[in-house]
Design a protein around this motif. Structure first.
Motif, PDB file in Angstrom:
ATOM      1  N   LEU A  22       0.836  -1.196   0.000  1.00 17.17           N
ATOM      2  CA  LEU A  22       0.000   0.000   0.000  1.00 17.17           C
ATOM      3  C   LEU A  22       0.875   1.252   0.000  1.00 17.17           C
ATOM      4  N   ALA A  23       1.964   1.220   0.757  1.00 20.34           N
ATOM      5  CA  ALA A  23       2.875   2.363   0.786  1.00 20.34           C
ATOM      6  C   ALA A  23       3.527   2.574  -0.577  1.00 20.34           C
ATOM      7  N   LEU A  24       3.976   1.494  -1.201  1.00 22.07           N
ATOM      8  CA  LEU A  24       4.603   1.593  -2.518  1.00 22.07           C
ATOM      9  C   LEU A  24       3.627   2.175  -3.538  1.00 22.07           C
ATOM     10  N   GLU A  25       2.386   1.736  -3.468  1.00 23.09           N
ATOM     11  CA  GLU A  25       1.377   2.215  -4.404  1.00 23.09           C
ATOM     12  C   GLU A  25       1.036   3.688  -4.160  1.00 23.09           C
ATOM     13  N   GLU A  26       0.802   4.040  -2.910  1.00 22.78           N
ATOM     14  CA  GLU A  26       0.408   5.407  -2.589  1.00 22.78           C
ATOM     15  C   GLU A  26       1.543   6.402  -2.856  1.00 22.78           C
ATOM     16  N   CYS A  27       2.790   5.945  -2.716  1.00 21.22           N
ATOM     17  CA  CYS A  27       3.939   6.828  -2.950  1.00 21.22           C
ATOM     18  C   CYS A  27       4.395   6.790  -4.408  1.00 21.22           C
ATOM     19  N   GLU A  72       9.696  -0.845   7.853  1.00 23.89           N
ATOM     20  CA  GLU A  72      10.884  -0.308   7.177  1.00 23.89           C
ATOM     21  C   GLU A  72      10.559   0.096   5.744  1.00 23.89           C
ATOM     22  N   ILE A  73       9.815  -0.760   5.066  1.00 23.92           N
ATOM     23  CA  ILE A  73       9.462  -0.500   3.672  1.00 23.92           C
ATOM     24  C   ILE A  73       8.513   0.687   3.579  1.00 23.92           C
ATOM     25  N   VAL A  74       7.570   0.772   4.511  1.00 22.05           N
ATOM     26  CA  VAL A  74       6.635   1.895   4.540  1.00 22.05           C
ATOM     27  C   VAL A  74       7.402   3.208   4.698  1.00 22.05           C
ATOM     28  N   LYS A  75       8.341   3.232   5.640  1.00 20.79           N
ATOM     29  CA  LYS A  75       9.127   4.448   5.873  1.00 20.79           C
ATOM     30  C   LYS A  75      10.016   4.775   4.680  1.00 20.79           C
ATOM     31  N   TRP A  76      10.592   3.739   4.056  1.00 21.49           N
ATOM     32  CA  TRP A  76      11.458   3.970   2.888  1.00 21.49           C
ATOM     33  C   TRP A  76      10.646   4.580   1.750  1.00 21.49           C
TER      34      TRP A  76
END
Length: 291
Positions: A22-27, A72-76
């Motif tokens: 979700l983070a990768l998609e939203e970012c 970690e992935i979300v923050k990255w």
């Protein structure tokens, strides 16, 4: 020469990988997605264990850097393209990400999803896979032994009422804090969507999966409205569309279960259930075993 895209190892039906995806998609991070089958034991193969010694998902490979934790992935991802920019409360976000990531969504699903027997069966299968891999790969024996011990700790947790209730209370505390914050803003860290919302979305999605939405979401008017808005985001369907569709979930899980179902007890259970109930059993396996 063009830079190599990050490689994201995930499983479409798992809890923690959903936070990262979700983070990768939203970012708007471009990445190569590769499915790693946690259910059948593919994540215990040596090549993957060398990437992620925990034998779980997600894993994000960025050049020579390997990120093995969802937070970690979300923050990255957020560091590459900060969601909300300077319009969100960054101090709150840092604190909130830690709080939410500390909540065990797998224990919640296992304890309140009602499939402890299937959980035990699957865990025993993974232990045998890890033991076999340790013999074939003595250089990784210590890593596999740690994995085995980790799996063993998950077998009895769902039936421990004290741990289950503590887990639920931890979620209720998060829900109450979110309800309070959403009384004065559209999103958790302000009027803009941020990674605080990203990491909380899978937690909310877990609740209706175990049929506790009437107890935990419905009475909280702000969260109810907020949850409805989150489900309308394009990223939600891309990340959770498969999980929210029993037919799609069964289609992904069945090949793995075909490898796992070597014991007649589970075969018999599956044979005597309707197609709909089979889906529930498969969903229970997924909910109770995948991080």
């Amino acid at each position: 020469m063009a830079a190599t895209l990050p490689t994201f190892y995930t499983y479409p039906l798992a809890f923690n990988p959903a936070k990262a995806k979700l983070a990768l998609e939203e970012c708007n991070i471009k990445y190569v997605e590769k499915k790693i089958d946690i259910l059948s034991g593919q994540s215990l193969e040596p090549w993957y264990i060398k990437l992620n010694p925990s034998g779980w998902a997600p894993t994000l490979v960025v050049g020579e850097n390997i990120l093995c934790e969802s937070a970690e992935i979300v923050k990255w991802a957020d560091s590459q393209s900060p969601l909300g920019g300077d319009k969100v409360d960054r101090d709150f976000i840092d604190e909130w990400v830690g709080k939410v990531d500390a909540w065990n969504g797998n224990l919640f699903a296992a304890a309140f999803g009602g499939a402890a027997g299937v959980l035990k069966f699957s865990a025993e299968h993974k232990i045998k896979v890890a033991q076999a891999q340790a013999k074939k790969n003595p250089d990784l024996a210590e890593v596999y032994q740690k994995k085995i011990e980790s799996i063993k700790t998950t077998i009895d947790e769902p039936t421990d009422k004290a741990k289950a209730e503590a887990n639920k209370s931890q979620l209720v505390t998060l829900l109450d804090e979110a309800e309070s914050r959403l009384a004065s803003s559209s999103f958790l860290a302000g009027e803009e969507y941020s990674i605080a919302d990203v990491i909380f979305t899978p937690c909310l999605q877990r609740i209706p999966q175990v049929k506790l939405d009437k107890e935990l979401i419905e009475p909280r008017a702000n969260i109810k409205k907020y949850w409805a808005s989150l489900k309308k985001r394009p990223s939600y369907k891309k990340v959770f569309g498969v999980q929210d569709s029993p037919i799609s979930a069964v289609g992904i899980a069945l090949p793995a279960l075909a490898k796992v179902c070597t014991r007649s007890t589970l075969r018999t259970e599956l044979d005597h259930e309707s197609a709909s109930q089979n889906g529930k059993i498969i969903s229970a396996v997924i909910l109770n075993n995948l991080p």
